[in-house]
Design a protein around this motif. Structure first.
Motif, PDB file in Angstrom:
ATOM      1  N   ASN A  55      69.486  62.044  37.727  1.00 31.26           N
ATOM      2  CA  ASN A  55      68.683  62.295  38.914  1.00 31.26           C
ATOM      3  C   ASN A  55      68.397  63.795  39.082  1.00 31.26           C
ATOM      4  N   LEU A  81      66.794  65.354  41.596  1.00 31.97           N
ATOM      5  CA  LEU A  81      67.025  65.864  42.946  1.00 31.97           C
ATOM      6  C   LEU A  81      68.449  66.407  43.061  1.00 31.97           C
ATOM      7  N   ALA A 103      57.324  59.618  47.616  1.00 32.42           N
ATOM      8  CA  ALA A 103      58.611  59.940  48.247  1.00 32.42           C
ATOM      9  C   ALA A 103      59.647  60.482  47.269  1.00 32.42           C
ATOM     10  N   PRO A 104      59.855  59.843  46.095  1.00 36.08           N
ATOM     11  CA  PRO A 104      60.854  60.399  45.171  1.00 36.08           C
ATOM     12  C   PRO A 104      60.511  61.821  44.733  1.00 36.08           C
ATOM     13  N   MET A 105      59.219  62.077  44.541  1.00 29.57           N
ATOM     14  CA  MET A 105      58.787  63.407  44.124  1.00 29.57           C
ATOM     15  C   MET A 105      59.032  64.434  45.223  1.00 29.57           C
ATOM     16  N   GLY A 127      61.470  64.564  47.544  1.00 34.22           N
ATOM     17  CA  GLY A 127      62.865  64.993  47.545  1.00 34.22           C
ATOM     18  C   GLY A 127      63.165  65.941  46.409  1.00 34.22           C
ATOM     19  N   PHE A 128      62.645  65.606  45.236  1.00 34.66           N
ATOM     20  CA  PHE A 128      62.843  66.480  44.070  1.00 34.66           C
ATOM     21  C   PHE A 128      62.236  67.854  44.309  1.00 34.66           C
ATOM     22  N   SER A 158      58.506  60.408  35.510  1.00 36.25           N
ATOM     23  CA  SER A 158      58.841  59.085  36.064  1.00 36.25           C
ATOM     24  C   SER A 158      57.916  57.988  35.554  1.00 36.25           C
TER      25      SER A 158
END
Length: 449
Positions: free
Chosen positions: A28, A30, A308-310, A312-313, A406
């Motif tokens: 992960n 992040l 959303a995942p991007m 946080g990263f 991803s």
């Protein structure tokens, strides 16, 4: 005291390679960048207590912690995240209205049953689409249409996947949202670099887009010549939004870029206007005010989920960027003599080291490259119009062909392609693109140095 800085520099370099290993293993990101932010900030504070760190001059421990863990994400949110959210909203509009699917269907009709022609046309349309769209959600939505078409035409799965991912990579060279991400990273390294805008970058971005797409198509066709066409993967494309979107709506794909470049419209407003134009021309603003509001809210929410995942990263990456500024004096002790002060030599160095942008490596801004950027900036006063394209090359070409991306990782599961079969095409392609474009940067901007 110089020995202390050397020791600290070596520790940071070792941790740097530890981060590269972490990225290669697919852990992960992040969490990885947050841990690195804590580690580099702690090491820099310890080093500053032994011998002064020029990057921390006049700052207290609280000032340093605030800059890394509060100011970094705040500034990134102010300058980048809003663009990403509205870009994702626009991408969701293109999908929900059926505009993207319509363009792909028309390309297939034009290409007929000729695999090479259809593959090339699909790649061109995909590149154009991703000058505006971003995020894994839109990529998957387009992929489940494009990839089955290629596979049903007999194009081997590794080539189909590579050509599709490569065409996205080409489009990212012109993508406004991605430009804003890299602009924010540059502004962290040198505040004056924040004045560099998309209009200034645009000519190079379009050249890079064309070069990248051509290289991807050439490599795809070369590998296709070595493979026997097979029609075993008889999968039909996603038939959602089966009705064709009106021809007038097709311009929406490039409307944000047109608005920003020709009419100097702010990026967010360009996305809003383009999205509304798409909805109006496709007849989606019907059913009353309440229904329209509900639809717009859902599209924005779906777009936010897509990225959303991007998000946080990117927020932890902003912490890492600020921590890298405090680490840069120690890297400069070790690497300062390696970074050339000549535009020609720096261009050659970037061309040779382009593969180090893979696996979120040291040449990748959305990876470990923030520390290298800080070192390069500290060595000489490079003009941003020369330096920005160099880092864009070593970031975009490798990263968007990379197994750590991803949607590339998703593609392996969807197509059942072996990683080694994909990398045989992606790594040489990224390097070739890097060499060509570094030459272009030197020819266009080397005179500014």
């Amino acid at each position: 005291m110089q020995a202390v800085n050397v020791i600290i520099g070596i520790i940071m370099v070792l941790s740097f390679f530890g981060l590269v290993w972490y990225c290669v293993k697919g852990y992960n990101l992040l969490v990885g960048f947050f841990v690195m932010s804590v580690l580099w900030t702690t090491i820099s504070l310890i080093g500053n207590s032994i011998t002064p760190n020029s990057a921390m001059e006049g700052a207290t421990i609280i000032d340093v912690l605030t800059n890394v863990f509060q100011t970094g994400p705040e500034n990134y949110g102010k300058s980048i995240l809003v663009n990403i959210f509205f870009g994702a909203f626009f991408g969701r509009v293109l999908i929900d209205t059926g505009i993207a699917a319509t363009l792909i269907r028309k390309v297939v009709e034009l290409g007929g049953d000729k695999p090479r022609i259809t593959m090339s046309l699909l790649c061109i349309v995909t590149t154009i689409i991703f000058t505006s769209m971003t995020g894994i959600g839109p990529v998957i939505s387009i992929a489940v249409i494009v990839l089955p078409i290629m596979l049903s035409l007999g194009i081997p799965a590794p080539i189909a996947m590579f050509s599709f991912m490569g065409s996205i990579m080409a489009g990212i060279f012109g993508n406004i949202v991605n430009f804003k991400q890299y602009q924010a990273i540059f502004a962290t390294a040198n505040e004056s670099y924040g004045t560099y805008d998309y209009n200034t970058y645009f000519p190079f971005g379009m050249i890079a887009l064309v070069v990248a797409l051509i290289v991807v198509l050439v490599v795809s066709n070369v590998f296709l010549s070595k493979k026997k066409v097979s029609y075993a993967w008889a999968v039909t494309a996603d038939s959602s939004n089966s009705a064709d979107a009106p021809i007038i709506s097709w311009i929406c794909v490039v409307l944000p870029v047109i608005g920003v470049i020709l009419f100097k419209i702010p990026i967010i407003l360009a996305f809003i206007i383009s999205g509304l134009f798409a909805l109006i021309t496709c007849g989606k603003l019907r059913g009353g005010f309440t229904a329209v509001c509900r639809m717009l809210a859902k599209q924005f929410a779906d777009g936010a989920i897509d990225v959303a995942p991007m998000i946080g990263f990117l927020l932890t990456l902003s912490m890492f960027n600020n921590a890298a500024n405090y680490a840069s004096p120690y890297f400069k002790v070790l690497l300062g003599g390696v970074i050339p002060e000549s535009a020609l030599l720096l261009s050659i160095l970037f061309a040779v080291l382009t593969p180090l942008g893979f696996f979120r490596g040291p040449m990748n801004l959305v990876g470990c490259g923030a520390a290298i950027l800080a070192v390069v900036v500290s060595v000489a006063a490079w003009p941003v119009q020369f330096l920005f394209p160099l880092f864009a090359i070593t970031t975009i070409a490798p990263q968007h062909l990379d197994v750590t991306q991803s949607w590339v990782a998703w593609g392996f599961g969807y197509t059942k392609v072996a990683t080694k079969d994909y990398l045989k095409m992606s790594i040489p392609t990224g390097w070739i693109i890097g060499i060509i474009l570094c030459i272009v940067v030197y020819v266009l901007y080397g005179g500014f140095v």
